[in-house]
Write a protein that holds these residues in place. Sequence first.
Motif, PDB file in Angstrom:
ATOM      1  N   LEU A   1       6.562  -1.952  -8.701  1.00 42.42           N
ATOM      2  CA  LEU A   1       6.084  -3.155  -9.373  1.00 42.42           C
ATOM      3  C   LEU A   1       7.212  -3.878 -10.100  1.00 42.42           C
ATOM      4  CD1 LEU A   1       3.839  -5.023 -10.484  1.00 42.42           C
ATOM      5  CD2 LEU A   1       3.517  -3.360 -12.318  1.00 42.42           C
ATOM      6  N   HIS A   2       8.128  -3.135 -10.701  1.00 40.27           N
ATOM      7  CA  HIS A   2       9.188  -3.740 -11.503  1.00 40.27           C
ATOM      8  C   HIS A   2      10.427  -4.114 -10.690  1.00 40.27           C
ATOM      9  CE1 HIS A   2       6.819  -1.939 -14.823  1.00 40.27           C
ATOM     10  NE2 HIS A   2       7.250  -2.994 -15.467  1.00 40.27           N
ATOM     11  N   HIS A   3      10.412  -3.817  -9.390  1.00 31.25           N
ATOM     12  CA  HIS A   3      11.609  -4.096  -8.596  1.00 31.25           C
ATOM     13  C   HIS A   3      11.331  -4.878  -7.316  1.00 31.25           C
ATOM     14  CE1 HIS A   3      12.992  -0.743 -11.139  1.00 31.25           C
ATOM     15  NE2 HIS A   3      14.183  -1.279 -10.999  1.00 31.25           N
ATOM     16  N   ALA A   4      10.081  -5.212  -7.057  1.00 32.98           N
ATOM     17  CA  ALA A   4       9.758  -5.896  -5.816  1.00 32.98           C
ATOM     18  C   ALA A   4       8.671  -6.949  -6.036  1.00 32.98           C
ATOM     19  CB  ALA A   4       9.309  -4.892  -4.756  1.00 32.98           C
ATOM     20  N   ARG A   5       8.555  -7.841  -5.067  1.00 32.84           N
ATOM     21  CA  ARG A   5       7.555  -8.900  -5.124  1.00 32.84           C
ATOM     22  C   ARG A   5       6.548  -8.712  -4.007  1.00 32.84           C
ATOM     23  NH1 ARG A   5      10.802 -14.257  -4.515  1.00 32.84           N
ATOM     24  NH2 ARG A   5       8.663 -15.061  -4.425  1.00 32.84           N
ATOM     25  N   PHE A   6       5.279  -8.923  -4.342  1.00 30.85           N
ATOM     26  CA  PHE A   6       4.209  -8.922  -3.348  1.00 30.85           C
ATOM     27  C   PHE A   6       3.016  -9.632  -3.965  1.00 30.85           C
ATOM     28  CE2 PHE A   6       4.896  -4.722  -5.268  1.00 30.85           C
ATOM     29  CZ  PHE A   6       3.788  -4.608  -6.079  1.00 30.85           C
ATOM     30  N   ASP A   7       2.008  -9.887  -3.152  1.00 33.92           N
ATOM     31  CA  ASP A   7       0.877 -10.697  -3.604  1.00 33.92           C
ATOM     32  C   ASP A   7      -0.355  -9.884  -3.979  1.00 33.92           C
ATOM     33  OD1 ASP A   7       2.001 -13.477  -2.882  1.00 33.92           O
ATOM     34  OD2 ASP A   7       2.241 -12.340  -1.024  1.00 33.92           O
ATOM     35  N   ILE A   8      -0.547  -8.766  -3.284  1.00 36.89           N
ATOM     36  CA  ILE A   8      -1.718  -7.912  -3.485  1.00 36.89           C
ATOM     37  C   ILE A   8      -1.242  -6.472  -3.503  1.00 36.89           C
ATOM     38  CG2 ILE A   8      -4.044  -7.337  -2.655  1.00 36.89           C
ATOM     39  CD1 ILE A   8      -3.787  -9.832  -0.781  1.00 36.89           C
ATOM     40  N   ILE A   9      -1.843  -5.648  -4.330  1.00 38.57           N
ATOM     41  CA  ILE A   9      -1.512  -4.231  -4.347  1.00 38.57           C
ATOM     42  C   ILE A   9      -2.779  -3.404  -4.145  1.00 38.57           C
ATOM     43  CG2 ILE A   9      -1.671  -4.047  -6.869  1.00 38.57           C
ATOM     44  CD1 ILE A   9       0.635  -1.979  -6.687  1.00 38.57           C
ATOM     45  N   ASP A  10      -2.674  -2.410  -3.288  1.00 42.74           N
ATOM     46  CA  ASP A  10      -3.765  -1.463  -3.062  1.00 42.74           C
ATOM     47  C   ASP A  10      -3.620  -0.333  -4.077  1.00 42.74           C
ATOM     48  OD1 ASP A  10      -4.960   1.052  -2.013  1.00 42.74           O
ATOM     49  OD2 ASP A  10      -5.397  -0.125  -0.220  1.00 42.74           O
ATOM     50  N   ILE A  11      -4.654  -0.116  -4.872  1.00 39.39           N
ATOM     51  CA  ILE A  11      -4.653   0.983  -5.843  1.00 39.39           C
ATOM     52  C   ILE A  11      -5.793   1.932  -5.498  1.00 39.39           C
ATOM     53  CG2 ILE A  11      -4.891   1.645  -8.265  1.00 39.39           C
ATOM     54  CD1 ILE A  11      -3.828  -1.069  -9.061  1.00 39.39           C
ATOM     55  N   GLN A  12      -5.459   3.189  -5.284  1.00 37.73           N
ATOM     56  CA  GLN A  12      -6.479   4.188  -4.972  1.00 37.73           C
ATOM     57  C   GLN A  12      -7.333   4.439  -6.215  1.00 37.73           C
ATOM     58  OE1 GLN A  12      -3.785   6.546  -1.640  1.00 37.73           O
ATOM     59  NE2 GLN A  12      -4.299   7.581  -3.548  1.00 37.73           N
ATOM     60  N   TYR A  13      -8.607   4.158  -6.081  1.00 34.30           N
ATOM     61  CA  TYR A  13      -9.517   4.218  -7.219  1.00 34.30           C
ATOM     62  C   TYR A  13      -9.529   5.580  -7.895  1.00 34.30           C
ATOM     63  CZ  TYR A  13     -14.016   4.307  -9.691  1.00 34.30           C
ATOM     64  OH  TYR A  13     -15.000   4.456 -10.630  1.00 34.30           O
ATOM     65  N   HIS A  14      -9.483   6.652  -7.115  1.00 32.44           N
ATOM     66  CA  HIS A  14      -9.537   7.985  -7.701  1.00 32.44           C
ATOM     67  C   HIS A  14      -8.167   8.491  -8.150  1.00 32.44           C
ATOM     68  CE1 HIS A  14     -13.732   8.605  -7.259  1.00 32.44           C
ATOM     69  NE2 HIS A  14     -13.748   8.630  -5.949  1.00 32.44           N
ATOM     70  N   SER A  15      -7.120   7.688  -7.932  1.00 34.08           N
ATOM     71  CA  SER A  15      -5.779   8.111  -8.330  1.00 34.08           C
ATOM     72  C   SER A  15      -5.292   7.442  -9.608  1.00 34.08           C
ATOM     73  CB  SER A  15      -4.766   7.810  -7.213  1.00 34.08           C
ATOM     74  OG  SER A  15      -5.072   8.528  -6.038  1.00 34.08           O
ATOM     75  N   TYR A  16      -5.730   6.209  -9.850  1.00 32.28           N
ATOM     76  CA  TYR A  16      -5.191   5.492 -11.012  1.00 32.28           C
ATOM     77  C   TYR A  16      -6.170   4.435 -11.480  1.00 32.28           C
ATOM     78  CZ  TYR A  16      -1.407   3.583 -13.948  1.00 32.28           C
ATOM     79  OH  TYR A  16      -0.614   3.202 -15.005  1.00 32.28           O
ATOM     80  N   ARG A  17      -6.742   4.655 -12.665  1.00 33.10           N
ATOM     81  CA  ARG A  17      -7.637   3.685 -13.281  1.00 33.10           C
ATOM     82  C   ARG A  17      -7.114   3.400 -14.683  1.00 33.10           C
ATOM     83  NH1 ARG A  17     -13.191   6.732 -11.916  1.00 33.10           N
ATOM     84  NH2 ARG A  17     -11.735   8.352 -11.279  1.00 33.10           N
ATOM     85  N   ASN A  18      -6.384   2.311 -14.818  1.00 28.21           N
ATOM     86  CA  ASN A  18      -5.763   1.974 -16.088  1.00 28.21           C
ATOM     87  C   ASN A  18      -5.893   0.473 -16.309  1.00 28.21           C
ATOM     88  OD1 ASN A  18      -3.407   1.002 -17.801  1.00 28.21           O
ATOM     89  ND2 ASN A  18      -3.230   3.210 -18.104  1.00 28.21           N
TER      90      ASN A  18
ATOM     91  N   THR B   1       0.840  -1.198   0.000  1.00 29.25           N
ATOM     92  CA  THR B   1       0.000   0.000   0.000  1.00 29.25           C
ATOM     93  C   THR B   1       0.873   1.244   0.000  1.00 29.25           C
ATOM     94  OG1 THR B   1      -1.790  -1.100   1.228  1.00 29.25           O
ATOM     95  CG2 THR B   1      -1.732   1.310   1.291  1.00 29.25           C
ATOM     96  N   TYR B   2       0.569   2.158  -0.892  1.00 27.80           N
ATOM     97  CA  TYR B   2       1.205   3.479  -0.905  1.00 27.80           C
ATOM     98  C   TYR B   2       0.069   4.498  -0.836  1.00 27.80           C
ATOM     99  CZ  TYR B   2       4.257   7.349  -2.334  1.00 27.80           C
ATOM    100  OH  TYR B   2       4.968   8.526  -2.390  1.00 27.80           O
ATOM    101  N   ARG B   3      -0.242   4.913   0.395  1.00 26.82           N
ATOM    102  CA  ARG B   3      -1.381   5.801   0.610  1.00 26.82           C
ATOM    103  C   ARG B   3      -0.927   7.257   0.478  1.00 26.82           C
ATOM    104  NH1 ARG B   3      -4.784   3.512  -0.143  1.00 26.82           N
ATOM    105  NH2 ARG B   3      -5.042   2.095   1.619  1.00 26.82           N
ATOM    106  N   THR B   4      -1.601   8.005  -0.368  1.00 20.69           N
ATOM    107  CA  THR B   4      -1.197   9.394  -0.590  1.00 20.69           C
ATOM    108  C   THR B   4      -1.857  10.338   0.414  1.00 20.69           C
ATOM    109  OG1 THR B   4      -2.999   9.861  -2.144  1.00 20.69           O
ATOM    110  CG2 THR B   4      -0.950   8.938  -3.063  1.00 20.69           C
ATOM    111  N   LYS B   5      -1.355  11.555   0.445  1.00 19.79           N
ATOM    112  CA  LYS B   5      -1.858  12.547   1.389  1.00 19.79           C
ATOM    113  C   LYS B   5      -3.339  12.847   1.163  1.00 19.79           C
ATOM    114  CE  LYS B   5       2.669  14.726   1.958  1.00 19.79           C
ATOM    115  NZ  LYS B   5       3.497  15.918   1.711  1.00 19.79           N
ATOM    116  N   SER B   6      -3.783  12.775  -0.072  1.00 15.88           N
ATOM    117  CA  SER B   6      -5.193  13.071  -0.361  1.00 15.88           C
ATOM    118  C   SER B   6      -6.134  12.034   0.236  1.00 15.88           C
ATOM    119  CB  SER B   6      -5.418  13.155  -1.875  1.00 15.88           C
ATOM    120  OG  SER B   6      -5.209  11.896  -2.493  1.00 15.88           O
ATOM    121  N   GLU B   7      -5.587  10.850   0.579  1.00 12.79           N
ATOM    122  CA  GLU B   7      -6.425   9.805   1.167  1.00 12.79           C
ATOM    123  C   GLU B   7      -5.933   9.397   2.556  1.00 12.79           C
ATOM    124  OE1 GLU B   7      -8.267   6.804  -0.943  1.00 12.79           O
ATOM    125  OE2 GLU B   7      -8.541   7.955  -2.777  1.00 12.79           O
ATOM    126  N   GLY B   8      -5.275  10.342   3.243  1.00 11.92           N
ATOM    127  CA  GLY B   8      -4.923  10.118   4.631  1.00 11.92           C
ATOM    128  C   GLY B   8      -3.551   9.550   4.900  1.00 11.92           C
ATOM    129  N   GLY B   9      -2.724   9.381   3.854  1.00 10.62           N
ATOM    130  CA  GLY B   9      -1.387   8.824   4.039  1.00 10.62           C
ATOM    131  C   GLY B   9      -0.303   9.882   3.975  1.00 10.62           C
TER     132      GLY B   9
END
Length: 225
Positions: free
Chosen positions: A86-103, A63-71
């Motif tokens: 994403l290209h340099h680390a391994r993890f199983d689940i990623i939190d994506i802020q819906y209003h920040s990135y929809r691709n 999770t990378y929570r931005t200031k606009s969403e309390g982080g």
Amino acid sequence: MTEVVVTLSSHNLDELHDELKVLFSERDNFDIIEFRGDYFEDDEDIIDALSGLSESDKKILYTYRTKSEGGYGDDDNYIDHLNYILHHARFDIIDIQYHSYRNMEFIFSLKSRGIKVLFSHHDFEKTPSEKEIASILDGMNDYFPDYYKLAYMPNNSEDVELLFEMLKRYKKEYGNVIITIAMGELGKITRVATYPYNSAFTYGYLNNPQAPGQVEIKMLREVYN
């Protein structure tokens, strides 16, 4: 089934080293480790941290929570940061802020690598209307996430009841992939609710709460056992 997520509190590698000593003595009390990249200042330290965590037998939620969403994260750098990690680390689940990135291409690239996508939306001041919540959940569904997370600050008991009802409604439609959290003391009941009002994930803490109203993981495990 509700999986217990423990949110790490470390802000650097030294703190993480100490935290992990305690964490793995509590390994039976959680299912998923949430690593908050926005707590760290250096991306290379984040990569080193995730590398160490990947050696555990627990799923890792990044999770990378931005200031606009309390982080603490930089909103302007959000997309570049996710792509770099994403290209340099391994993890199983990623939190994506819906209003920040929809691709859609980005989401499919994640799924092709076996990474599950959790779309999230946070508001630390209020709880939106039923219509707005429905619009957000339906909008999230257009991008085929694996999990849908809504976390809002309730101003009264009616706000808490609304989140429970939206959870129940959308679980029937999309399955056990919805996470609704009413923050603060008023909404603490949403973190320990049982069927049919239990979320797919519930977030807890090891040493100190990392969000308003978080519950200790030992208590969460007792509830969901």
